[in-house]
Design a protein around this motif. Structure first.
Motif, PDB file in Angstrom:
ATOM      1  N   ALA A 185       0.831  -1.208   0.000  1.00  0.00           N
ATOM      2  CA  ALA A 185       0.000   0.000   0.000  1.00  0.00           C
ATOM      3  C   ALA A 185       0.860   1.251   0.000  1.00  0.00           C
ATOM      4  O   ALA A 185       0.520   2.254  -0.662  1.00  0.00           O
ATOM      5  CB  ALA A 185      -0.931  -0.009   1.220  1.00  0.00           C
ATOM      6  N   LEU A 186       1.987   1.229   0.732  1.00  0.00           N
ATOM      7  CA  LEU A 186       2.884   2.383   0.764  1.00  0.00           C
ATOM      8  C   LEU A 186       3.563   2.619  -0.587  1.00  0.00           C
ATOM      9  O   LEU A 186       4.102   3.706  -0.829  1.00  0.00           O
ATOM     10  CB  LEU A 186       3.947   2.188   1.848  1.00  0.00           C
ATOM     11  CG  LEU A 186       3.457   2.249   3.294  1.00  0.00           C
ATOM     12  CD1 LEU A 186       4.579   1.874   4.255  1.00  0.00           C
ATOM     13  CD2 LEU A 186       2.933   3.650   3.618  1.00  0.00           C
ATOM     14  N   ILE A 187       3.550   1.614  -1.450  1.00  0.00           N
ATOM     15  CA  ILE A 187       4.097   1.776  -2.799  1.00  0.00           C
ATOM     16  C   ILE A 187       3.018   2.247  -3.769  1.00  0.00           C
ATOM     17  O   ILE A 187       3.221   3.174  -4.561  1.00  0.00           O
ATOM     18  CB  ILE A 187       4.722   0.449  -3.286  1.00  0.00           C
ATOM     19  CG1 ILE A 187       5.930   0.070  -2.426  1.00  0.00           C
ATOM     20  CG2 ILE A 187       5.126   0.554  -4.757  1.00  0.00           C
ATOM     21  CD1 ILE A 187       6.528  -1.282  -2.765  1.00  0.00           C
ATOM     22  N   VAL A 188       1.844   1.624  -3.699  1.00  0.00           N
ATOM     23  CA  VAL A 188       0.784   1.904  -4.670  1.00  0.00           C
ATOM     24  C   VAL A 188       0.201   3.298  -4.474  1.00  0.00           C
ATOM     25  O   VAL A 188      -0.040   4.027  -5.448  1.00  0.00           O
ATOM     26  CB  VAL A 188      -0.317   0.831  -4.561  1.00  0.00           C
ATOM     27  CG1 VAL A 188      -1.506   1.199  -5.448  1.00  0.00           C
ATOM     28  CG2 VAL A 188       0.235  -0.529  -4.956  1.00  0.00           C
ATOM     29  N   ILE A 189      -0.026   3.701  -3.207  1.00  0.00           N
ATOM     30  CA  ILE A 189      -0.686   4.986  -2.952  1.00  0.00           C
ATOM     31  C   ILE A 189       0.116   6.164  -3.515  1.00  0.00           C
ATOM     32  O   ILE A 189      -0.427   6.988  -4.268  1.00  0.00           O
ATOM     33  CB  ILE A 189      -0.954   5.159  -1.444  1.00  0.00           C
ATOM     34  CG1 ILE A 189      -2.013   4.152  -0.990  1.00  0.00           C
ATOM     35  CG2 ILE A 189      -1.405   6.577  -1.129  1.00  0.00           C
ATOM     36  CD1 ILE A 189      -2.245   4.133   0.503  1.00  0.00           C
ATOM     37  N   PRO A 190       1.406   6.317  -3.198  1.00  0.00           N
ATOM     38  CA  PRO A 190       2.137   7.443  -3.808  1.00  0.00           C
ATOM     39  C   PRO A 190       2.353   7.277  -5.306  1.00  0.00           C
ATOM     40  O   PRO A 190       2.456   8.278  -6.031  1.00  0.00           O
ATOM     41  CB  PRO A 190       3.471   7.443  -3.040  1.00  0.00           C
ATOM     42  CG  PRO A 190       3.625   6.054  -2.526  1.00  0.00           C
ATOM     43  CD  PRO A 190       2.239   5.571  -2.247  1.00  0.00           C
ATOM     44  N   TRP A 191       2.439   6.030  -5.766  1.00  0.00           N
ATOM     45  CA  TRP A 191       2.618   5.801  -7.208  1.00  0.00           C
ATOM     46  C   TRP A 191       1.418   6.370  -7.969  1.00  0.00           C
ATOM     47  O   TRP A 191       1.574   7.064  -8.981  1.00  0.00           O
ATOM     48  CB  TRP A 191       2.755   4.305  -7.483  1.00  0.00           C
ATOM     49  CG  TRP A 191       3.346   3.973  -8.813  1.00  0.00           C
ATOM     50  CD1 TRP A 191       2.834   4.292 -10.043  1.00  0.00           C
ATOM     51  CD2 TRP A 191       4.566   3.273  -9.068  1.00  0.00           C
ATOM     52  NE1 TRP A 191       3.640   3.813 -11.043  1.00  0.00           N
ATOM     53  CE2 TRP A 191       4.719   3.177 -10.477  1.00  0.00           C
ATOM     54  CE3 TRP A 191       5.517   2.697  -8.253  1.00  0.00           C
ATOM     55  CZ2 TRP A 191       5.796   2.541 -11.068  1.00  0.00           C
ATOM     56  CZ3 TRP A 191       6.598   2.053  -8.839  1.00  0.00           C
ATOM     57  CH2 TRP A 191       6.742   1.982 -10.230  1.00  0.00           C
ATOM     58  N   LEU A 192       0.206   6.105  -7.461  1.00  0.00           N
ATOM     59  CA  LEU A 192      -0.994   6.637  -8.100  1.00  0.00           C
ATOM     60  C   LEU A 192      -1.189   8.118  -7.773  1.00  0.00           C
ATOM     61  O   LEU A 192      -1.651   8.893  -8.604  1.00  0.00           O
ATOM     62  CB  LEU A 192      -2.215   5.834  -7.646  1.00  0.00           C
ATOM     63  CG  LEU A 192      -2.217   4.342  -8.003  1.00  0.00           C
ATOM     64  CD1 LEU A 192      -3.458   3.675  -7.440  1.00  0.00           C
ATOM     65  CD2 LEU A 192      -2.138   4.140  -9.507  1.00  0.00           C
ATOM     66  N   GLY A 193      -0.825   8.505  -6.532  1.00  0.00           N
ATOM     67  CA  GLY A 193      -1.015   9.891  -6.124  1.00  0.00           C
ATOM     68  C   GLY A 193      -0.153  10.864  -6.897  1.00  0.00           C
ATOM     69  O   GLY A 193      -0.551  12.011  -7.151  1.00  0.00           O
ATOM     70  N   ALA A 194       1.051  10.433  -7.289  1.00  0.00           N
ATOM     71  CA  ALA A 194       1.938  11.319  -8.051  1.00  0.00           C
ATOM     72  C   ALA A 194       1.329  11.668  -9.399  1.00  0.00           C
ATOM     73  O   ALA A 194       1.451  12.793  -9.881  1.00  0.00           O
ATOM     74  CB  ALA A 194       3.306  10.659  -8.236  1.00  0.00           C
TER      75      ALA A 194
END
Length: 333
Positions: free
Chosen positions: A12-21
């Motif tokens: 989740a800590l990888i996917v959330i900023p990946w999509l948020g960026a």
């Protein structure tokens, strides 16, 4: 389940900023989060160390592995069982730099030919722990080039030596491979060793997955997507000089995933077992000389002004609650 939940948390800590960026939230993950993480890390670790330092050590309780200093003709172990400060310094250096106590680690098992306990050498844990810690140190030194201008010479020399094998383009850093090897060994030990798995909790798996995620996203940025290093340095220098600004050229989303994982590590650090990095220097079992025969240790709680609280008084205070809880009492209510 602890392994599964830890993996999901890091994912989740990888996917959330990946999509948020990609959704225009780069300032949140690239500017605001690093400042929050550094603040929590510094305040949390400082409070933790001050809390340890304020606790009294009423007894001489060093953990030793050798003969204590006694009569002149009896050989003692000045490093394993030091009786003065110089011996403690040597012991701490050996412990911090070479993991000497872990080098002595042994494995225990029952022999199949009978109920007999057998001990054997177990140096693999020491080796891979050493590889992981020193590789992590070298990687931290290498990353100083993003936060300094001009780049110090020792950082440039470290980076040159780390890629001295001249493999691939961009050049392969040996510590990247060694770091991942050490982390995967430590993770496999917790998963496949029955004894270690039995005592492992979520807080044992989470930092391993977190560090693996940091390493893998870093490798992905350098060797796969080849993120713009100049833009990364502009952002890092802006954070250091307190003039943060996102680079004009958009960065790959993997960078924001990487920095989010690093920030999560900084936030998690003061509240986890990772604080052994600082705690080892304040541990009375390591940092205290064995002077039980040379100095008198007075319990700081033996103060005449402190009123004792006997068991009889304790039972008088809590007798009814103890009876309600089914606990035995000396006197009935």
């Amino acid at each position: 389940m602890a392994v599964f939940y830890s993996f999901l948390a890091v994912l989740a800590l990888i996917v959330i900023p990946w999509l948020g960026a990609g959704a225009g939230m780069g300032a949140l993950f690239g500017i605001a989060l690093p400042y929050i993480a550094i603040l929590i890390f510094m305040v949390g670790l400082t409070l933790k160390v001050l809390g340890w330092a304020s606790r009294p050590v009423p007894f001489c309780i060093p953990t030793t592995g050798g003969q204590q200093k006694s009569l002149p003709w009896i050989k003692n172990s000045p490093w394993d069982n030091p009786y003065k400060t110089s011996g403690v310094v040597v012991r701490m250096l050996l412990e911090v730099l070479t993991f000497r106590s872990l080098f002595r680690n042994t494995s225990v098992k029952l022999e199949q030919d009978g109920p007999k306990v057998a001990y054997s050498s177990a140096k693999w844990l020491w080796l891979f722990a050493l590889l992981f810690h020193y590789s992590f140190l070298v990687i931290l030194i290498r990353h100083l080039r993003f936060f300094t201008e001009p780049v110090p010479m020792f950082v440039e020399k470290t980076e040159f030596l780390d890629s001295i094998m001249q493999i691939g383009l961009p050049l392969l850093y040996q510590t990247d491979a060694l770091l991942l090897a050490g982390l995967f060994f430590l993770l496999a030990r917790r998963i496949f060793d029955t004894k270690v798995r039995y005592i492992s909790l979520l807080q044992d798996y989470f930092p391993l997955f977190l560090l693996i995620g940091i390493a893998l996203t870093g490798v992905w940025m350098r060797y796969v997507v080849k993120v713009d290093v100049v833009a990364v340095k502009d952002l890092a220098m802006g954070l250091v000089t307190l003039h943060p600004a996102l680079p004009k050229q958009p960065l790959d989303p993997s960078f924001y995933a990487h920095i989010t994982l690093v920030c999560a590590l900084f936030i998690y650090f003061p509240f986890s077992k990772l604080t052994h990095m600082a705690g080892v220097f304040l541990s009375p079992t390591r940092a205290v000389p064995n002077m039980s025969r040379r100095a008198m240790w007075v319990n700081p709680w033996n103060d005449p002004s402190v009123k004792p609280h006997s068991y009889e008084d304790y039972e008088n205070d809590f007798r009814e609650k103890m009876i309600e809880a089914g606990l035995p009492v000396e006197k009935e209510a």
